[in-house]
Design an enzyme around this catalytic site. Structure first.
Site, short mmCIF file in Angstrom:
data_model
loop_
_atom_site.label_atom_id
_atom_site.label_comp_id
_atom_site.label_asym_id
_atom_site.label_seq_id
_atom_site.Cartn_x
_atom_site.Cartn_y
_atom_site.Cartn_z
N LYS A 23 4.64 -11.38 0.02
CA LYS A 23 3.84 -11.78 1.20
C LYS A 23 2.47 -12.34 0.84
O LYS A 23 1.94 -13.19 1.55
CB LYS A 23 3.70 -10.60 2.17
CG LYS A 23 5.02 -10.24 2.85
CD LYS A 23 4.83 -9.19 3.92
CE LYS A 23 6.18 -8.81 4.51
NZ LYS A 23 6.07 -7.86 5.62
N ASP B 254 4.05 -9.91 11.69
CA ASP B 254 4.22 -8.45 11.57
C ASP B 254 3.35 -7.69 12.57
O ASP B 254 3.80 -6.75 13.21
CB ASP B 254 3.86 -7.98 10.15
CG ASP B 254 4.94 -8.34 9.13
OD1 ASP B 254 6.12 -8.37 9.50
OD2 ASP B 254 4.58 -8.59 7.97
N SER C 74 -11.35 4.42 -0.93
CA SER C 74 -12.12 3.19 -1.14
C SER C 74 -11.39 1.97 -0.56
O SER C 74 -12.02 1.03 -0.06
CB SER C 74 -12.39 2.98 -2.63
OG SER C 74 -11.17 2.89 -3.32
N LYS C 75 -10.06 1.99 -0.60
CA LYS C 75 -9.31 0.85 -0.05
C LYS C 75 -9.44 0.80 1.48
O LYS C 75 -9.49 -0.28 2.07
CB LYS C 75 -7.83 0.94 -0.45
CG LYS C 75 -7.60 0.52 -1.91
CD LYS C 75 -6.25 0.92 -2.43
CE LYS C 75 -5.10 0.14 -1.84
NZ LYS C 75 -3.80 0.58 -2.42
N TYR D 31 11.99 2.63 8.78
CA TYR D 31 13.07 3.03 9.67
C TYR D 31 14.28 3.42 8.84
O TYR D 31 14.34 3.12 7.64
CB TYR D 31 13.45 1.89 10.63
CG TYR D 31 13.95 0.66 9.91
CD1 TYR D 31 13.09 -0.36 9.57
CD2 TYR D 31 15.29 0.55 9.54
CE1 TYR D 31 13.54 -1.46 8.88
CE2 TYR D 31 15.75 -0.55 8.85
CZ TYR D 31 14.87 -1.56 8.52
OH TYR D 31 15.32 -2.65 7.83
P1 ATR Z 1 2.51 -2.09 1.27
O1 ATR Z 1 2.28 -3.53 1.00
O2 ATR Z 1 3.92 -1.76 1.68
O3 ATR Z 1 1.51 -1.48 2.18
P2 ATR Z 1 1.15 -1.13 -1.09
O4 ATR Z 1 0.16 -2.22 -1.06
O5 ATR Z 1 1.71 -0.68 -2.41
O6 ATR Z 1 2.40 -1.40 -0.16
O7 ATR Z 1 0.47 0.14 -0.36
C1 ATR Z 1 1.14 1.33 -0.24
C2 ATR Z 1 0.33 2.24 0.67
O8 ATR Z 1 1.01 3.47 0.81
C3 ATR Z 1 -1.05 2.56 0.13
O9 ATR Z 1 -1.93 2.78 1.22
C4 ATR Z 1 -0.77 3.87 -0.63
O10 ATR Z 1 -1.90 4.68 -0.81
P3 ATR Z 1 -2.88 4.44 -2.11
O11 ATR Z 1 -3.66 3.20 -1.79
O12 ATR Z 1 -3.72 5.64 -2.15
O13 ATR Z 1 -1.96 4.28 -3.27
C5 ATR Z 1 0.17 4.51 0.34
N1 ATR Z 1 1.03 5.56 -0.21
C6 ATR Z 1 2.09 5.42 -1.03
N2 ATR Z 1 2.67 6.61 -1.26
C7 ATR Z 1 1.96 7.53 -0.56
C8 ATR Z 1 2.07 8.94 -0.38
N3 ATR Z 1 3.02 9.65 -0.96
N4 ATR Z 1 1.16 9.56 0.42
C9 ATR Z 1 0.20 8.85 1.03
N5 ATR Z 1 0.03 7.52 0.90
C10 ATR Z 1 0.91 6.87 0.11
#
Ligand code: ATR
Length: 281
Positions: free
Chosen positions: A76, A112, A165-166, A227
């Site tokens: 994306k 989206d 931070s993100k 889902y």
């Molecule tokens: P996407 O594009 O699908 O959002 P991504 O950019 O890899 O995928 O982001 C994944 C998100 O899920 C992030 O916010 C991640 O948190 P971090 O930034 O702290 O990594 C979050 N995430 C993934 N697994 C998680 C978990 N088990 N508990 C909480 N947050 C999770």
């Protein structure tokens, strides 16, 4: 006598979804059904693009007569870069899930966010205006829905992420668009939100974001963008707390309907398609 070259209108309009992996994408079935229901003639296929070959795969598809494409993980952001023009909502999202190929241009759009908002407002009947909304996650999935959520005029939109931070960076980026705040999971307090949206990837691992369960109560609507055939762990936890819950299948169908309208200028009915898809899970 030579055959007349076929006119553009007699050539089947060709669309596809690009991703990696892509085998399980439901988009071809959804768009085939939309075409049937609206009397449109088109083809819609799956394309497994190489991880290092997205832009080439798109160019090949355009050269072969492709009219538009959906883009899913992990492309994306790359689709945003490959676009020669972006719609305002794609530019805000920083990600593209819908491409249109017109007059030598690659127009990048993002459906989206509007897909999520339509599913919440129209299909689930959830009020967003004036409500306290919590968005969990700060990755691409979260980023893509922030502007449309702010445009519903919530009282507040709190973004919380495991890596705080993100979330802070995203809140800064959208600060001019509405009442947005960032938070770490453990600083969210214990007051329940009206709407909690899970945009993390936690459900993929069968996990629940580590936030206090008091954030959901009987007044909460809990939405998981993921889902499946059964409720996600996030939905089960929220339901135990008395919250109403919904998964992201409606968002999938609504983002597809918006893309279909962008391409074909026709709005397909979504309720019947969502019900059929649900029954097929
Ligand atoms: P996407 O594009 O699908 O959002 P991504 O950019 O890899 O995928 O982001 C994944 C998100 O899920 C992030 O916010 C991640 O948190 P971090 O930034 O702290 O990594 C979050 N995430 C993934 N697994 C998680 C978990 N088990 N508990 C909480 N947050 C999770």
């Amino acid at each position: 006598m030579m055959n007349e070259p076929s006119s553009p209108s007699s050539v089947m309009a060709r669309y596809a979804v690009f991703g990696n992996p892509i085998a399980h994408s439901r988009s071809p079935a959804i768009h085939a059904r939309f075409a049937e229901l609206t009397g449109q003639t088109l083809t819609y296929e799956r394309v497994l693009a190489p991880l290092d070959g997205f832009a080439v795969a798109i160019d090949d598809f355009i050269a072969a007569g492709g009219r538009g494409a959906n883009v899913t993980l992990p492309f994306k952001i790359e689709a945003c870069v490959a676009s020669t023009r972006l719609t305002a909502r794609a530019a805000a999202a920083g990600a593209v899930n819908t491409l249109s190929f017109e007059d030598g241009e690659i127009i990048g759009d993002n459906t989206d966010g509007i897909g999520l908002v339509t599913d919440l407002l129209a299909n689930a009947g959830v009020e967003l205006r004036g409500r306290r909304i919590l968005l969990l996650g700060a990755g691409g999935a979260a980023q893509g829905v922030i502007l449309p959520l702010l445009q519903t005029a919530p009282a507040t939109l709190v973004i919380a992420n495991r890596s705080a931070s993100k979330a802070v960076a995203l809140a800064h980026r959208f600060a001019a668009n509405g009442p947005i705040h960032a938070c770490a999971f453990d600083a969210l307090g214990t007051t329940a939100f009206d709407v909690v949206i899970n945009a993390t990837a936690a459900s993929l691992a069968g996990e629940v974001p580590a936030v206090a369960s008091e954030l959901y109560d009987e007044e909460t609507f809990a939405y998981d963008m993921m889902y499946g055939a059964t409720p996600t762990a996030f939905m089960r936890l929220a339901a135990q707390r008395g919250a109403r819950v919904r998964d992201g299948l409606g968002m999938l169908v609504e983002q597809a309907a918006e893309a279909f309208q962008v391409w074909r200028g026709v709005r397909p009915p979504t309720d019947v398609v969502l019900a059929e898809l649900r029954a097929s899970l």
